[in-house]
Design an enzyme around this catalytic site. Structure first.
Site, PDB file in Angstrom:
ATOM      1  N   GLU A 226      53.730  57.323  34.014  1.00 18.10           N
ATOM      2  CA  GLU A 226      52.453  57.515  33.327  1.00 18.10           C
ATOM      3  C   GLU A 226      51.280  57.339  34.296  1.00 18.10           C
ATOM      4  OE1 GLU A 226      50.045  55.413  29.581  1.00 18.10           O
ATOM      5  OE2 GLU A 226      51.797  54.449  30.488  1.00 18.10           O
TER       6      GLU A 226
ATOM      7  N   LYS B  15      50.534  62.933  24.971  1.00 22.44           N
ATOM      8  CA  LYS B  15      50.931  61.763  24.203  1.00 22.44           C
ATOM      9  C   LYS B  15      50.359  61.826  22.794  1.00 22.44           C
ATOM     10  CE  LYS B  15      50.930  56.689  24.397  1.00 22.44           C
ATOM     11  NZ  LYS B  15      50.374  55.503  25.057  1.00 22.44           N
TER      12      LYS B  15
ATOM     13  N   CYS C 222      54.638  55.685  27.625  1.00 20.99           N
ATOM     14  CA  CYS C 222      54.321  54.296  27.336  1.00 20.99           C
ATOM     15  C   CYS C 222      55.143  53.805  26.153  1.00 20.99           C
ATOM     16  CB  CYS C 222      52.816  54.145  27.106  1.00 20.99           C
ATOM     17  SG  CYS C 222      52.250  52.430  27.010  1.00 20.99           S
TER      18      CYS C 222
END
Length: 511
Positions: free
Chosen positions: A269, A329, A379
């Protein structure tokens, strides 16, 4: 002392519940400790004089459990965010205290309706606890980190993961905890119904153990894939600094992406910590060109967007002869990636690169490469199995491998790394899909489709983890129903328990 003892017991049991998720020192889950600690609470609740006292005991247990689980949020707010220590500590306590209200409600309902009958009380406690877990995991975008089921990733209840998922495992553990709690009660020990419930539960555990031991690896999907998972180990307080972290990231990740010899290279990320227009001239073209031909592909974490269109926390995929793949995301982190209404005053107090990011879609297409369908998640998105499950609506296009790209350097060298690894392992169990993890500071790992860690890079080191991964095929029962109905089947089970509690609210518990 008698008046104080129940509160001390509830708080101590809550702390043990937190420790059961990842034991300090080795980071391993302790399934038996999770059951025993919850059994302490289940034993205290029927003895409470009123439902209000039961609610308070449940709140103390849950608040201690949740503070002990995600205390590391203090590190992100104080150490890296610059928030004064008292305010950061207060924020963690308030979050835990608020989420604990769901368990206080479950405790009150259980105390009001429990009758000292093993089968009924066990089912009631399991259903109410399931409802509290679901509320915490879904309300206000949800924060189910530390759900009880994660303590069972190595225990006998792990066999239930591909059938009912982590929430169902939490409910099964609550059922066991309630039965254990009744051992301390004389009337229960003398009841044949109680021992029948114990035998049935023992049979369930034995069957789970046999099923796990007899597990025969099935043929995987496609050929094995060689992977290189990059871990830059760039300190969080330097990661977005122009004089330190940014040059290191661009230099080290750029070189590793170009030179690492593997079919798939994954950078975590925001490995590239700048928007493409902000990169040095030619950097992005060189990165894309490194995978324009040959037999290598890459997944790279990078922010995308502009002031006019908004920003996304994204992953770009590069493969020979194919247009660039993009994953944005979907499940954003409150305060880190979006600011909840009325909370801008709070975020202004911290020195963290915050923003209101745009959300990606649920269940996007996978990245196709080398006979595999790779499904990125960023994440803590791997915390939401129901959202990963949306990608299984069409079995023909379902992912064969999950890819997690994370940066939890925000939380230092804390137990959060171990907890996140157990979360990824449970997703692998639920869907029978391997999970490969590329992170900034750890845990960078390869997890097979049976939830076993086959390769692990030492945390807080800079390096490349090399290994092979075999994709998964087929559909688990959990993948089948969660992709079609979401969590509604579990909600219905929980609501049935609430109805039972409501109908029995006037009944007095047996001594």
């Amino acid at each position: 002392m008698r008046n104080v003892a129940p509160w001390v017991l509830a708080a101590a049991a809550g702390v043990l519940q937190a420790l059961s998720l990842a034991w300090p020192g080795n980071g391993q889950p302790q399934w038996w400790m999770q059951v025993l600690s919850l059994a302490v609470l289940a034993g205290l609740l029927p003895r409470a004089a009123t439902w209000k006292r039961a609610a308070a005991l449940g709140w103390v247990f849950a608040a201690a459990w949740l503070v002990g689980t995600f205390w590391w949020l203090f590190i992100s707010m104080h150490v890296y965010g610059g928030l004064a220590a008292p305010l950061a500590a207060l924020a963690v306590l308030l979050l835990a205290g608020f989420l604990a209200l769901f368990y206080a409600l479950a405790s009150a309902l259980f105390a009001a309706a429990a009758r000292g009958r093993a089968w009924r009380d066990g089912a009631l406690f399991a259903g109410l606890w399931l409802g509290a877990e679901l509320l915490r995991g879904t309300l206000f975008t949800g924060f189910p980190w530390g759900a009880g089921g994660y303590a069972h990733v190595d225990g006998p209840l792990a066999a239930l993961a591909p059938w009912v998922g982590v929430y169902g495992m939490s409910a099964a553990a609550a059922w066991l905890a309630c039965l254990v709690s009744q051992l301390a009660r004389g009337p229960a020990r003398g009841s044949w119904r109680y021992w029948l419930a114990v035998l049935a539960s023992a049979g369930l555990l034995a069957a789970c153990n046999v099923q796990t031991a007899a597990q025969v690896p099935q043929a995987g999907a496609g050929p094995k894939l060689t992977v290189a998972l990059l871990q830059g180990n760039i300190p969080q307080d330097e990661k977005f600094e122009g004089g330190t972290g940014i040059p290191i990231a661009l230099g080290w990740y750029g070189q590793a992406l170009r030179e690492t010899d593997a079919q798939l290279v994954v950078a975590p990320e925001t490995a590239i910590p700048l928007l493409p227009p902000q990169l040095p001239e030619g950097y992005f073209d060189a990165l894309r060109g490194a995978f324009a031909q040959g037999d290598r592909a890459a997944l790279v974490g990078i922010p995308l967007g502009s002031f006019e269109t908004g920003y996304t926390n994204s992953t770009l995929g590069f493969a020979p002869g194919a247009p660039a793949y993009r994953y944005d995301k979907h499940h954003l982190v409150p305060f880190g990636e979006f600011i909840p209404p009325l909370f801008k005053w709070f975020t202004r107090m911290m020195n963290i690169p915050l923003g209101d990011f745009n959300r990606g879609d649920v269940g996007p297409p996978s990245f196709a490469w080398a006979g595999q369908r790779l499904a990125p998640n960023i994440c803590y998105e791997d915390l939401f199995g129901e959202e990963l499950g949306a990608r299984f609506r069409d079995p023909a296009t379902a992912p064969t491998i999950f890819v997690n790209l994370s940066n939890i350097a925000w939380f230092g060298d804390s137990i959060a790394i171990d907890q996140h690894l157990q979360i990824s392992r449970l997703r692998a169990l639920e869907f029978r899909r391997p999970m490969i993890r590329a992170t900034n500071t750890g845990a960078t790992a390869i997890i097979d489709r049976f939830g076993r860690v086959t390769h692990l890079l030492q945390r807080h080191t800079r390096g490349v983890l090399l290994g092979e991964v075999e994709g998964g095929s087929g559909m688990t029962p959990f993948a089948h129903w969660v992709s079609r109905f979401g969590l509604w089947p579990l909600w219905l089970l929980s609501m049935a328990a609430v109805v039972a509690a409501w109908r029995g609210r006037r009944a007095r518990p047996q001594p």
